[in-house]
Design an enzyme around this catalytic site. Structure first.
Site, PDB file in Angstrom:
ATOM      1  N   CYS A 129      50.364  43.937 209.729  1.00 37.62           N
ATOM      2  CA  CYS A 129      51.092  44.935 210.523  1.00 37.62           C
ATOM      3  C   CYS A 129      50.736  46.359 210.068  1.00 37.62           C
ATOM      4  O   CYS A 129      51.231  46.805 209.034  1.00 37.62           O
ATOM      5  CB  CYS A 129      52.583  44.645 210.351  1.00 37.62           C
ATOM      6  SG  CYS A 129      53.694  45.954 210.863  1.00 37.62           S
TER       7      CYS A 129
ATOM      8  N   CYS B  59      53.607  48.692 209.294  1.00 40.23           N
ATOM      9  CA  CYS B  59      54.266  48.317 208.034  1.00 40.23           C
ATOM     10  C   CYS B  59      53.538  48.971 206.861  1.00 40.23           C
ATOM     11  O   CYS B  59      54.172  49.508 205.948  1.00 40.23           O
ATOM     12  CB  CYS B  59      54.267  46.799 207.851  1.00 40.23           C
ATOM     13  SG  CYS B  59      55.138  45.903 209.140  1.00 40.23           S
TER      14      CYS B  59
END
Length: 105
Positions: free
Chosen positions: A30, A33
């Site tokens: 991600c 993230c």
């Protein structure tokens, strides 16, 4: 310091914490993230006496991820007294994150 938590130690590290805890539900794949990494480190060092900051990898910890119905990464949840009191989805700048946390600190 940002601590990694797992299904095994989530109850001890998050539910049992005396401080409010910001949990980032994250994943290696991600990009948003990863962008939050420096923001969370800064937050942890600035607010460490008032807030515990932890990360939970959703791919390695499905029990906790499913228990809190986390579907999008990153999802941030604030736990106080063992209960989730706030949830936010998506990467955000540090200033905005601090503003959103002001009511739980």
């Amino acid at each position: 310091m940002v601590t990694d938590v797992t299904d095994e130690n989530f109850a001890a590290e998050v539910i049992g914490s005396d401080l409010p805890v910001l949990v980032e539900f994250t994943a290696d794949w991600c990009p948003p993230c990863r962008q939050m990494g420096p923001v969370l480190k800064a937050l942890a060092s600035e607010e460490g006496d008032r807030l515990k900051v932890v990360q939970l990898n959703v791919d390695h910890n499905p029990l906790t991820t499913n228990a809190y119905k986390v579907l999008s990464m990153p999802t941030f949840m604030v736990f106080r007294g063992g209960e989730p009191v706030k949830a936010m989805v998506g990467a955000r700048p540090g200033r905005r994150l601090r503003e959103e946390l002001s009511d739980v600190l």
